[in-house]
Design an enzyme around this catalytic site. Structure first.
Site, short mmCIF file in Angstrom:
data_model
loop_
_atom_site.label_atom_id
_atom_site.label_comp_id
_atom_site.label_asym_id
_atom_site.label_seq_id
_atom_site.Cartn_x
_atom_site.Cartn_y
_atom_site.Cartn_z
N ASP A 97 0.80 -1.23 0.00
CA ASP A 97 0.00 0.00 0.00
C ASP A 97 0.83 1.27 0.00
OD1 ASP A 97 0.81 0.35 2.67
OD2 ASP A 97 -1.15 1.19 3.22
N GLU A 98 2.09 1.20 -0.45
CA GLU A 98 2.88 2.42 -0.49
C GLU A 98 3.84 2.46 -1.67
OE1 GLU A 98 5.95 2.65 2.63
OE2 GLU A 98 5.17 0.74 3.35
P1 TTP Z 1 0.08 0.24 6.90
O1 TTP Z 1 0.24 1.20 5.77
O2 TTP Z 1 1.13 0.19 7.94
O3 TTP Z 1 -1.27 0.52 7.67
P2 TTP Z 1 -2.70 0.94 7.11
O4 TTP Z 1 -2.67 1.23 5.65
O5 TTP Z 1 -3.68 -0.11 7.51
O6 TTP Z 1 -3.02 2.24 7.95
P3 TTP Z 1 -2.43 3.71 7.76
O7 TTP Z 1 -3.60 4.56 7.42
O8 TTP Z 1 -1.85 4.05 9.09
O9 TTP Z 1 -1.41 3.64 6.67
O10 TTP Z 1 -0.08 -1.23 6.33
C1 TTP Z 1 -0.75 -1.54 5.11
C2 TTP Z 1 -1.53 -2.82 5.23
O11 TTP Z 1 -0.67 -3.87 5.65
C3 TTP Z 1 -2.63 -2.76 6.26
O12 TTP Z 1 -3.85 -2.25 5.74
C4 TTP Z 1 -2.74 -4.19 6.69
C5 TTP Z 1 -1.36 -4.77 6.52
N1 TTP Z 1 -0.70 -4.88 7.84
C6 TTP Z 1 -0.71 -6.11 8.52
O13 TTP Z 1 -1.24 -7.09 7.98
N2 TTP Z 1 -0.14 -6.19 9.76
C7 TTP Z 1 0.45 -5.11 10.37
O14 TTP Z 1 0.95 -5.21 11.51
C8 TTP Z 1 0.47 -3.85 9.67
C9 TTP Z 1 1.09 -2.63 10.31
C10 TTP Z 1 -0.11 -3.78 8.43
MG MG Z 2 -1.19 2.52 4.82
#
Ligand code: TTP
Ligand code: MG
Length: 362
Positions: A102-103
């Site tokens: 997701d980045e």
């Molecule tokens: P992140 O980008 O860390 O988190 P997010 O997108 O859910 O929230 P934010 O708005 O803070 O960016 O992680 C991306 C995806 O990776 C998240 O949706 C689910 C997965 N993930 C896990 O499965 N376990 C974890 O511990 C984390 C941090 C993320």
């Molecule tokens: Mg995220």
């Protein structure tokens, strides 16, 4: 730029199930079906208001938020949506690097000449992903990858954060943050730093590099020093070999006026040719990019039989590519010109390319 999707898995579930909107949505096991083991993968921002977060045991989440909507993960779906997002982002710049599901990092120095341009492009990217995919993201714009990543987290969800490149601006931005905001300092290494008296990033700024090296070791000190002084110079996409030169422009107001569009293309063409002459570069292919109102984007290319650097010939080709869109009466939002299949005038080849465009090459 660093683009990070907001509560990604949860956002996809909310988009696919509109009834979830506005509710705490938790991705992981379902305690309502007796599944009390495992952790929260992620949760919506509504759930975060109850103190829930990634990696929290699902049993604890259930105590804090018993009325939440608990959803099992659907990884294939998330991978599919991730691919759609990356396809859109890749269109924004050829210097692109996906950095996880997701980045992504985007080097936009070619299309943005200052921070205002950077902010505008970041806001456009957020809007585009929201309209096309139906989920939100947050964007950091900064002089280095690490700073951009830290910045994308500051105004979550659905925010843009810009960090200027002057030393004072970087310090002002970083100093108040706790040290774990630096990617690479996690829960474990935090204790190591805390023991040595480092709690906020301000504590790092209090030392010169030799002092830091004595306390933290040379490698760690060098790394931290580079991050906090904006000197981390890792390029976006280490494996990218530059083989194109291009420029784009977004109209202040979307336009249908062919003369305005042609004039703008001519300016871009002239400016790129200046660069090509400076770098002693020739091309074989020219590509016109055009984005209409509503983000519909097209590219059309023309290849010459032999390499060239003739701006008149290029302009003729660009205008005939533009003709292919004559029947599309929608307003034009953005245009771009790009030259590919580059080669150098002398036999020097790639080294010369690197010398003229060092900022983009690994
Ligand atoms: P992140 O980008 O860390 O988190 P997010 O997108 O859910 O929230 P934010 O708005 O803070 O960016 O992680 C991306 C995806 O990776 C998240 O949706 C689910 C997965 N993930 C896990 O499965 N376990 C974890 O511990 C984390 C941090 C993320
Ligand atoms: Mg995220």
């Amino acid at each position: 730029m660093h683009v990070d999707l907001d509560c990604f898995y949860a956002s996809v579930e909310v988009r696919d199930n509109p009834a979830y909107k506005g509710h705490p949505v938790i991705i992981g096991a379902n305690p309502k079906q007796g599944e009390l083991r495992g952790v929260v993968l992620t949760c919506s921002y509504e759930a975060r208001d109850y103190g829930l977060h990634s990696a929290m045991p699902i049993s604890k989440a259930y105590q804090l938020c018993p009325h939440g909507i608990y959803v099992h993960p659907r990884m294939e779906r998330y991978v599919e949506v991730s691919k759609q997002v990356m396809t859109i982002l890749k269109e924004m710049t050829p210097v692109f690097q996906a950095a996880g599901i997701d980045e992504a990092y985007l080097d936009v120095s070619e299309q943005c000449s200052n921070l205002d341009d950077g902010r505008q492009l970041a806001d456009e990217i957020r809007e585009m992903i929201q309209q096309e995919i139906g989920i939100t993201c947050s964007v950091g714009v900064a002089p280095t990858k690490t700073l951009a990543k830290i910045a994308s987290d500051v105004r979550k969800p659905n925010g843009t954060t810009v960090v200027g490149s002057l030393p004072g601006e970087i310090q002002q931005f970083l100093a108040p943050m706790i040290i774990t905001k630096i990617p690479g300092i996690g829960k474990k290494s935090r204790q190591f730093f805390n023991k040595k008296g480092f709690h906020t990033i301000k504590d790092f700024y209090a030392h010169e590099l030799p002092q830091l090296a004595m306390t933290l070791g040379r490698r760690t000190a060098n790394w931290i020093w580079k991050v906090i002084h904006g000197e981390d110079d890792r390029p976006v996409n280490e494996f990218h070999k530059r083989n194109s030169v291009g420029k784009e422009r977004t109209f202040h107001q979307d336009t249908v006026d062919r003369a305005t569009i042609a004039q703008s293309l001519s300016n871009l063409n002239a400016r790129i040719h200046e660069k090509l002459v400076q770098g002693d570069l020739y091309y074989r292919t020219v590509t016109l990019k055009i984005r209409f109102y509503g983000f519909e984007t097209h590219t059309r290319s023309h290849s010459f039989p032999t390499r060239t650097r003739d701006s008149h010939k290029a302009m003729k080709a660009i205008l005939s590519l533009l003709e292919e869109f004559a029947r599309n009466k929608r307003k034009v939002r953005l245009i771009g010109v790009r030259f590919t299949n580059l080669s150098t005038g002398t036999k020097g080849s790639q080294t010369k390319l690197l010398r003229f465009f060092p900022e983009l090459d690994a």
